[in-house]
Design a protein around this motif. Structure first.
Motif, PDB file in Angstrom:
ATOM      1  N   ILE A 146      52.714 -27.659  18.790  1.00 28.31           N
ATOM      2  CA  ILE A 146      52.371 -27.958  20.172  1.00 28.31           C
ATOM      3  C   ILE A 146      51.574 -29.250  20.127  1.00 28.31           C
ATOM      4  O   ILE A 146      50.407 -29.263  19.718  1.00 28.31           O
ATOM      5  CB  ILE A 146      51.544 -26.833  20.807  1.00 28.31           C
ATOM      6  CG1 ILE A 146      52.279 -25.491  20.687  1.00 28.31           C
ATOM      7  CG2 ILE A 146      51.244 -27.146  22.270  1.00 28.31           C
ATOM      8  CD1 ILE A 146      51.463 -24.306  21.159  1.00 28.31           C
ATOM      9  N   CYS A 147      52.211 -30.342  20.475  1.00 33.06           N
ATOM     10  CA  CYS A 147      51.601 -31.669  20.270  1.00 33.06           C
ATOM     11  C   CYS A 147      50.526 -31.966  21.298  1.00 33.06           C
ATOM     12  O   CYS A 147      50.600 -31.537  22.453  1.00 33.06           O
ATOM     13  CB  CYS A 147      52.679 -32.757  20.332  1.00 33.06           C
ATOM     14  SG  CYS A 147      53.939 -32.613  19.047  1.00 33.06           S
ATOM     15  N   ASP A 148      49.527 -32.726  20.869  1.00 34.99           N
ATOM     16  CA  ASP A 148      48.507 -33.227  21.790  1.00 34.99           C
ATOM     17  C   ASP A 148      49.159 -34.184  22.780  1.00 34.99           C
ATOM     18  O   ASP A 148      50.215 -34.768  22.511  1.00 34.99           O
ATOM     19  CB  ASP A 148      47.404 -33.951  21.020  1.00 34.99           C
ATOM     20  CG  ASP A 148      46.632 -33.026  20.090  1.00 34.99           C
ATOM     21  OD1 ASP A 148      46.668 -31.798  20.300  1.00 34.99           O
ATOM     22  OD2 ASP A 148      46.000 -33.541  19.146  1.00 34.99           O
ATOM     23  N   LEU A 149      48.503 -34.356  23.931  1.00 35.15           N
ATOM     24  CA  LEU A 149      49.020 -35.265  24.945  1.00 35.15           C
ATOM     25  C   LEU A 149      49.141 -36.675  24.368  1.00 35.15           C
ATOM     26  O   LEU A 149      48.218 -37.178  23.721  1.00 35.15           O
ATOM     27  CB  LEU A 149      48.090 -35.291  26.154  1.00 35.15           C
ATOM     28  CG  LEU A 149      48.634 -35.983  27.399  1.00 35.15           C
ATOM     29  CD1 LEU A 149      49.794 -35.200  27.979  1.00 35.15           C
ATOM     30  CD2 LEU A 149      47.529 -36.134  28.456  1.00 35.15           C
ATOM     31  N   GLY A 150      50.302 -37.288  24.569  1.00 28.50           N
ATOM     32  CA  GLY A 150      50.549 -38.630  24.050  1.00 28.50           C
ATOM     33  C   GLY A 150      51.327 -38.653  22.754  1.00 28.50           C
ATOM     34  O   GLY A 150      51.690 -39.737  22.274  1.00 28.50           O
ATOM     35  N   TYR A 151      51.606 -37.468  22.192  1.00 26.78           N
ATOM     36  CA  TYR A 151      52.351 -37.391  20.933  1.00 26.78           C
ATOM     37  C   TYR A 151      53.557 -36.488  21.123  1.00 26.78           C
ATOM     38  O   TYR A 151      53.572 -35.585  21.969  1.00 26.78           O
ATOM     39  CB  TYR A 151      51.466 -36.854  19.807  1.00 26.78           C
ATOM     40  CG  TYR A 151      50.364 -37.807  19.422  1.00 26.78           C
ATOM     41  CD1 TYR A 151      50.539 -38.739  18.405  1.00 26.78           C
ATOM     42  CD2 TYR A 151      49.145 -37.797  20.091  1.00 26.78           C
ATOM     43  CE1 TYR A 151      49.525 -39.631  18.066  1.00 26.78           C
ATOM     44  CE2 TYR A 151      48.129 -38.685  19.763  1.00 26.78           C
ATOM     45  CZ  TYR A 151      48.326 -39.596  18.748  1.00 26.78           C
ATOM     46  OH  TYR A 151      47.333 -40.476  18.421  1.00 26.78           O
TER      47      TYR A 151
END
Length: 334
Positions: A146-151
């Motif tokens: 679950i990627c961080d925002l922007g990735y």
């Protein structure tokens, strides 16, 4: 005359009456119990003489079905590793004491978190801000990032580039407008939370002003800027027979957008929060009989505004230079 040796029958009878005992190999290595001629090994041991350490088991990732809809039986190292002296040596891409789950590559590059599908559905909402449950056989076996925002990317190693409206097209000009009506006692101290694109706002009091509501929405990482109007009064919710139709215009999020979803807390049971944001529920009629309609956004929301190439290593757009025309950053209105 030939002489014959004398053998006492009493001796023969005495030998014949002795019981005969079997013996298990290596006395079961003192890791089990000898029953008959076979060893019954203690937990954690295996082999004919219980000399080998057994490895943990898990439901198999793949096996032959026993009956219709009956598969994924227990297997040593879940069928995705080799047993080595009681420890599972997992195949590439699998981990856990029994190789029972998939592995997130590079620990999601420290730009996200590794989670099972069961945990994913329990802790996140989808693009439409809906939440579901999942309890199939692989719910705790298949893991992903679950990627961080922007990735983005399966291992969160790629950067997301800005997106916007293509400056050379004029096919779409409408900004998304979603409508909200809250029928509730604005002195109850109740609150509501708005979800958008799977993310939640801070708690919004039922007597919120336009400024408070606008701040709550714009502090969400997935919303850039909104314009808000109230049709009646200065507080969000009303229960005096007058409808306050709240218009939320998304001024920096382009394209057809997912609808907001509301959840209420501490409000009286008769309270109702309605959102009109799609074709299935797109209009609200107020106390004067006036019908308010939502507007579905149709401006483009293309990566690099469709006028450049995304450098996913840096998250920046490499803009085109065609026939001397250069494209630079845009807020979507160019």
């Amino acid at each position: 005359m030939r002489a014959f040796p004398f053998v006492s029958t009493s001796v023969l009878l005495s030998f014949g009456s002795l019981p005969c005992f079997g013996q298990c190999p290596n006395k079961c290595s003192y890791n089990g119990v000898c029953i008959g001629l076979a060893c019954e090994c203690a937990s954690g041991f295996t082999g004919g003489d219980c000399s080998l350490r057994s490895c943990p088991s898990g439901s198999a990732f793949s096996d032959v079905a026993e009956t219709a809809d009956t598969a994924h039986q227990s297997a040593v190292c879940s069928g995705r590793g080799a047993c080595d002296a009681g420890n599972c040596a997992c195949n590439v891409g699998f981990t856990g004491i029994a190789c029972e789950r998939t592995k997130c590559k590079n620990n999601c590059g420290h730009r996200g978190r590794c989670a099972s599908m069961a945990h994913l559905v329990e802790t996140t909402r989808n693009h439409e801000s809906q939440q579901y449950s999942y309890n199939q056989w692989d719910a705790e076996k298949l893991y992903g990032c679950i990627c961080d925002l922007g990735y983005t990317g399966y291992d969160c190693s790629l950067r997301v580039c800005p997106s916007g409206d293509d400056p050379l097209t004029n096919s779409g000009t409408d900004q998304e407008i979603q409508l909200l009506r809250c029928s509730a006692d604005n002195t109850s101290g109740g609150k509501l939370v708005l979800y958008y694109d799977g993310k939640s706002s801070a708690s919004i009091p039922v007597d919120a002003s336009i400024t408070v509501l606008k701040t709550a929405l714009e502090t969400m990482q997935v919303i850039d800027e909104v314009a808000i109007t109230y049709s009646e009064g200065s507080v969000l919710c009303r229960n005096d027979g007058v409808d306050n139709i709240v218009s939320v215009t998304f001024t920096s999020n382009f394209g057809p957008l997912p609808p907001m979803v509301a959840e209420s807390f501490g409000m009286e049971p008769s309270s109702v929060v309605e959102i009109a944001a799609d074709n299935s529920y797109g209009m609200l009629t107020d106390h004067n009989g006036v019908t308010w309609s939502h507007v579905k956004g149709d401006k483009e929301d293309d990566e690099c505004s469709n006028r450049g190439i995304c450098d996913q290593g840096t998250g920046t757009c490499q803009c085109f230079d065609t026939n001397g025309d250069e494209y630079a950053c845009s807020d979507g209105y160019a």
